[in-house]
Design a protein around this motif. Structure first.
Motif, PDB file in Angstrom:
ATOM      1  N   ARG B 201     -20.279  53.352 -23.388  1.00  0.00           N
ATOM      2  CA  ARG B 201     -19.537  52.443 -24.269  1.00  0.00           C
ATOM      3  C   ARG B 201     -18.050  52.486 -23.945  1.00  0.00           C
ATOM      4  O   ARG B 201     -17.389  51.458 -23.842  1.00  0.00           O
ATOM      5  N   GLU B 202     -17.524  53.715 -23.776  1.00  0.00           N
ATOM      6  CA  GLU B 202     -16.105  53.849 -23.438  1.00  0.00           C
ATOM      7  C   GLU B 202     -15.795  53.192 -22.097  1.00  0.00           C
ATOM      8  O   GLU B 202     -14.789  52.505 -21.943  1.00  0.00           O
ATOM      9  N   MET B 203     -16.700  53.423 -21.127  1.00  0.00           N
ATOM     10  CA  MET B 203     -16.473  52.847 -19.804  1.00  0.00           C
ATOM     11  C   MET B 203     -16.537  51.322 -19.848  1.00  0.00           C
ATOM     12  O   MET B 203     -15.748  50.639 -19.209  1.00  0.00           O
ATOM     13  N   ARG B 204     -17.512  50.797 -20.633  1.00  0.00           N
ATOM     14  CA  ARG B 204     -17.705  49.350 -20.688  1.00  0.00           C
ATOM     15  C   ARG B 204     -16.478  48.664 -21.290  1.00  0.00           C
ATOM     16  O   ARG B 204     -16.072  47.604 -20.875  1.00  0.00           O
ATOM     17  N   MET B 205     -15.891  49.319 -22.297  1.00  0.00           N
ATOM     18  CA  MET B 205     -14.719  48.730 -22.943  1.00  0.00           C
ATOM     19  C   MET B 205     -13.570  48.551 -21.968  1.00  0.00           C
ATOM     20  O   MET B 205     -12.797  47.620 -22.053  1.00  0.00           O
ATOM     21  N   ALA B 206     -13.481  49.482 -21.008  1.00  0.00           N
ATOM     22  CA  ALA B 206     -12.319  49.469 -20.128  1.00  0.00           C
ATOM     23  C   ALA B 206     -12.612  48.843 -18.770  1.00  0.00           C
ATOM     24  O   ALA B 206     -11.718  48.703 -17.964  1.00  0.00           O
ATOM     25  N   ARG B 207     -13.842  48.450 -18.521  1.00  0.00           N
ATOM     26  CA  ARG B 207     -14.200  47.984 -17.178  1.00  0.00           C
ATOM     27  C   ARG B 207     -13.773  46.552 -16.897  1.00  0.00           C
ATOM     28  O   ARG B 207     -13.549  45.764 -17.808  1.00  0.00           O
ATOM     29  N   ILE B 208     -13.735  46.243 -15.602  1.00  0.00           N
ATOM     30  CA  ILE B 208     -13.500  44.866 -15.185  1.00  0.00           C
ATOM     31  C   ILE B 208     -14.696  44.472 -14.319  1.00  0.00           C
ATOM     32  O   ILE B 208     -15.162  45.267 -13.501  1.00  0.00           O
ATOM     33  N   THR B 209     -15.202  43.274 -14.537  1.00  0.00           N
ATOM     34  CA  THR B 209     -16.357  42.838 -13.752  1.00  0.00           C
ATOM     35  C   THR B 209     -15.878  42.280 -12.408  1.00  0.00           C
ATOM     36  O   THR B 209     -14.706  41.884 -12.273  1.00  0.00           O
ATOM     37  N   PRO B 210     -16.761  42.204 -11.412  1.00  0.00           N
ATOM     38  CA  PRO B 210     -16.365  41.605 -10.133  1.00  0.00           C
ATOM     39  C   PRO B 210     -15.837  40.177 -10.318  1.00  0.00           C
ATOM     40  O   PRO B 210     -14.865  39.783  -9.658  1.00  0.00           O
ATOM     41  N   ALA B 211     -16.462  39.409 -11.224  1.00  0.00           N
ATOM     42  CA  ALA B 211     -16.011  38.025 -11.437  1.00  0.00           C
ATOM     43  C   ALA B 211     -14.590  38.009 -11.995  1.00  0.00           C
ATOM     44  O   ALA B 211     -13.751  37.184 -11.575  1.00  0.00           O
ATOM     45  N   GLU B 212     -14.304  38.903 -12.940  1.00  0.00           N
ATOM     46  CA  GLU B 212     -12.956  38.964 -13.525  1.00  0.00           C
ATOM     47  C   GLU B 212     -11.922  39.363 -12.479  1.00  0.00           C
ATOM     48  O   GLU B 212     -10.817  38.806 -12.431  1.00  0.00           O
ATOM     49  N   LEU B 213     -12.290  40.336 -11.620  1.00  0.00           N
ATOM     50  CA  LEU B 213     -11.357  40.751 -10.566  1.00  0.00           C
ATOM     51  C   LEU B 213     -11.149  39.609  -9.575  1.00  0.00           C
ATOM     52  O   LEU B 213     -10.016  39.356  -9.132  1.00  0.00           O
ATOM     53  N   GLY B 214     -12.246  38.914  -9.249  1.00  0.00           N
ATOM     54  CA  GLY B 214     -12.124  37.777  -8.337  1.00  0.00           C
ATOM     55  C   GLY B 214     -11.181  36.715  -8.892  1.00  0.00           C
ATOM     56  O   GLY B 214     -10.358  36.152  -8.154  1.00  0.00           O
ATOM     57  N   GLU B 215     -11.287  36.460 -10.207  1.00  0.00           N
ATOM     58  CA  GLU B 215     -10.401  35.473 -10.844  1.00  0.00           C
ATOM     59  C   GLU B 215      -8.952  35.940 -10.830  1.00  0.00           C
ATOM     60  O   GLU B 215      -8.028  35.147 -10.613  1.00  0.00           O
ATOM     61  N   LEU B 216      -8.756  37.239 -11.074  1.00  0.00           N
ATOM     62  CA  LEU B 216      -7.394  37.793 -11.055  1.00  0.00           C
ATOM     63  C   LEU B 216      -6.747  37.580  -9.698  1.00  0.00           C
ATOM     64  O   LEU B 216      -5.595  37.136  -9.598  1.00  0.00           O
ATOM     65  N   ILE B 217      -7.518  37.893  -8.648  1.00  0.00           N
ATOM     66  CA  ILE B 217      -6.981  37.765  -7.288  1.00  0.00           C
ATOM     67  C   ILE B 217      -6.711  36.290  -6.972  1.00  0.00           C
ATOM     68  O   ILE B 217      -5.656  35.937  -6.426  1.00  0.00           O
ATOM     69  N   ALA B 218      -7.668  35.436  -7.359  1.00  0.00           N
ATOM     70  CA  ALA B 218      -7.499  34.000  -7.092  1.00  0.00           C
ATOM     71  C   ALA B 218      -6.296  33.418  -7.827  1.00  0.00           C
ATOM     72  O   ALA B 218      -5.630  32.511  -7.340  1.00  0.00           O
ATOM     73  N   ALA B 219      -6.008  33.992  -9.008  1.00  0.00           N
ATOM     74  CA  ALA B 219      -4.877  33.495  -9.802  1.00  0.00           C
ATOM     75  C   ALA B 219      -3.554  34.064  -9.319  1.00  0.00           C
ATOM     76  O   ALA B 219      -2.499  33.757  -9.878  1.00  0.00           O
ATOM     77  N   GLY B 220      -3.614  34.921  -8.298  1.00  0.00           N
ATOM     78  CA  GLY B 220      -2.380  35.479  -7.740  1.00  0.00           C
ATOM     79  C   GLY B 220      -1.818  36.635  -8.527  1.00  0.00           C
ATOM     80  O   GLY B 220      -0.638  36.976  -8.390  1.00  0.00           O
ATOM     81  N   ALA B 221      -2.664  37.283  -9.379  1.00  0.00           N
ATOM     82  CA  ALA B 221      -2.161  38.391 -10.204  1.00  0.00           C
ATOM     83  C   ALA B 221      -1.863  39.633  -9.361  1.00  0.00           C
ATOM     84  O   ALA B 221      -1.116  40.501  -9.790  1.00  0.00           O
ATOM     85  N   ASP B 222      -2.449  39.683  -8.173  1.00  0.00           N
ATOM     86  CA  ASP B 222      -2.187  40.752  -7.227  1.00  0.00           C
ATOM     87  C   ASP B 222      -2.350  42.161  -7.832  1.00  0.00           C
ATOM     88  O   ASP B 222      -1.409  42.964  -7.838  1.00  0.00           O
ATOM     89  N   PRO B 223      -3.532  42.475  -8.337  1.00  0.00           N
ATOM     90  CA  PRO B 223      -3.730  43.830  -8.873  1.00  0.00           C
ATOM     91  C   PRO B 223      -3.749  44.861  -7.748  1.00  0.00           C
ATOM     92  O   PRO B 223      -4.062  44.529  -6.604  1.00  0.00           O
ATOM     93  N   VAL B 224      -3.387  46.080  -8.091  1.00  0.00           N
ATOM     94  CA  VAL B 224      -3.481  47.170  -7.124  1.00  0.00           C
ATOM     95  C   VAL B 224      -4.932  47.645  -7.135  1.00  0.00           C
ATOM     96  O   VAL B 224      -5.447  48.055  -8.175  1.00  0.00           O
ATOM     97  N   ILE B 225      -5.609  47.554  -6.002  1.00  0.00           N
ATOM     98  CA  ILE B 225      -7.024  47.937  -5.937  1.00  0.00           C
ATOM     99  C   ILE B 225      -7.130  49.259  -5.186  1.00  0.00           C
ATOM    100  O   ILE B 225      -6.661  49.374  -4.051  1.00  0.00           O
ATOM    101  N   LEU B 226      -7.718  50.242  -5.855  1.00  0.00           N
ATOM    102  CA  LEU B 226      -7.818  51.579  -5.274  1.00  0.00           C
ATOM    103  C   LEU B 226      -9.278  51.927  -4.976  1.00  0.00           C
ATOM    104  O   LEU B 226     -10.134  51.843  -5.856  1.00  0.00           O
TER     105      LEU B 226
END
Lengths: 42, 270
Positions: B201-226
């Protein structure tokens, strides 16, 4: 660990690399650099 | 049921009980095996069963479970580790931690596998995924199982009086003792399951899905990916998300120099 260093917006990727690949997103296949090397910037 | 009945039960079925119990534990079923081995040790002290035979049977049961996971690891590779991490009832048995132990100590880490919580189940598929040869895998796993069984059986022999006392009390309780043991096992599994639910539950609350990350990158948010996979994991599977930085999460400072703390950070493993 990252949050202890001041990073407030840290999120793990659900499903990890496998889920990313299964979702059809692009990956690189470069040889992995050794630990301690700087990675690639976007 | 009295102590004589329990002794007869162990004399008749004890070795099969030890084998099945240890096999189930090693196969990943969340039941304890140490109490069985301790009782077997106490009965061995009284001459009901042979202590060396109990240890040998425990080794055989453990190797049977280990071999299944080893071959699954060889066939499925790191995917089985990711799956184990998701379904395990022990949140601390995460793949990353196991990889770190394996990397630091190599195949000899299998010797201590039985003594490290969470490592016992994950180590065999990891050894398979890392293509450890079958012979050294069997040797290290047998030594580990032998030491583990010897410790439990030895403890049972040393504290045989106390174990006998406990068994007598349980014997005097008759059928209620079985209910008590079953309730204790159910409680054990329930606590493990609840820890797992809370963790997810704790992990799910804080997770990002592949689709959400894909949208972030496409929107130019430029997240730091480790990429926080271990070095050996990256060598076995050289794929990486575009732009990801390989990072040791225990020592991330060299990789994060110059990154403002307000930047969005996404971490991923296998």
């Amino acid at each position: 660990m990252l949050m202890n260093r001041g990073f407030r917006r840290v999120r793990p990727l659900e499903g990890g690399l496998e889920a990313w690949v299964e979702a059809g997103y692009a990956v690189t296949r470069d040889p992995p650099p050794d630990d301690g090397e700087e990675g690639r910037d976007p | 049921m009295n102590i004589a009945d329990i002794g007869a039960l162990v004399a008749n079925y004890g070795l099969a009980l030890v084998f099945v119990n240890v096999f189930l534990v090693q196969a990943g079923v969340p039941v304890p095996a140490v109490p069985t081995l301790v009782v077997a040790g106490a009965l061995a002290a009284g001459g009901t069963v042979s202590a060396p035979l109990v240890v040998l049977v425990a080794i055989a049961g453990s190797l049977a479970g280990d071999l299944i996971w080893y071959w699954i690891g060889r066939v499925a590779g790191y995917r089985v580790l990711a799956w184990l991490c998701r379904v395990s009832l022990s949140p601390d048995s995460c793949v990353k931690r196991t990889e770190n132990i394996f990397e630091r100590w190599g195949p000899t880490s299998l010797v201590v596998a039985k003594f490290v919580p969470g490592f016992a189940t994950v180590a065999p598929p990891l050894a398979g995924a890392m293509r450890l040869a079958l012979a050294p895998f069997l040797v290290y796993s047998a030594v580990s199982a032998g030491l583990w069984a010897l410790a439990a059986v030895g403890a049972g022999m040393i504290f045989s009086r106390q174990v006998d006392w406990l068994l007598e009390r349980l014997g005097a309780m008759g059928g209620r003792a079985l209910v008590l043991v079953a309730a204790a096992l159910a409680l054990f599994a329930l606590v493990k399951w609840w820890e797992r639910v809370r963790f997810l539950r704790e992990m799910r609350m804080a997770r990002i899905t592949p689709a959400e990350l894909g949208e972030l990158i496409a929107a130019g948010a430029d997240p730091v990916i480790l990429d926080v996979r271990s070095l050996s994991a990256r060598r076995l599977d050289p794929r990486a998300i575009l732009g990801a930085r390989p990072v040791d999460p225990d020592a991330p400072d060299p990789h994060l120099a110059g990154v403002p703390p307000e930047r969005e950070v996404v971490v991923y493993c296998s």
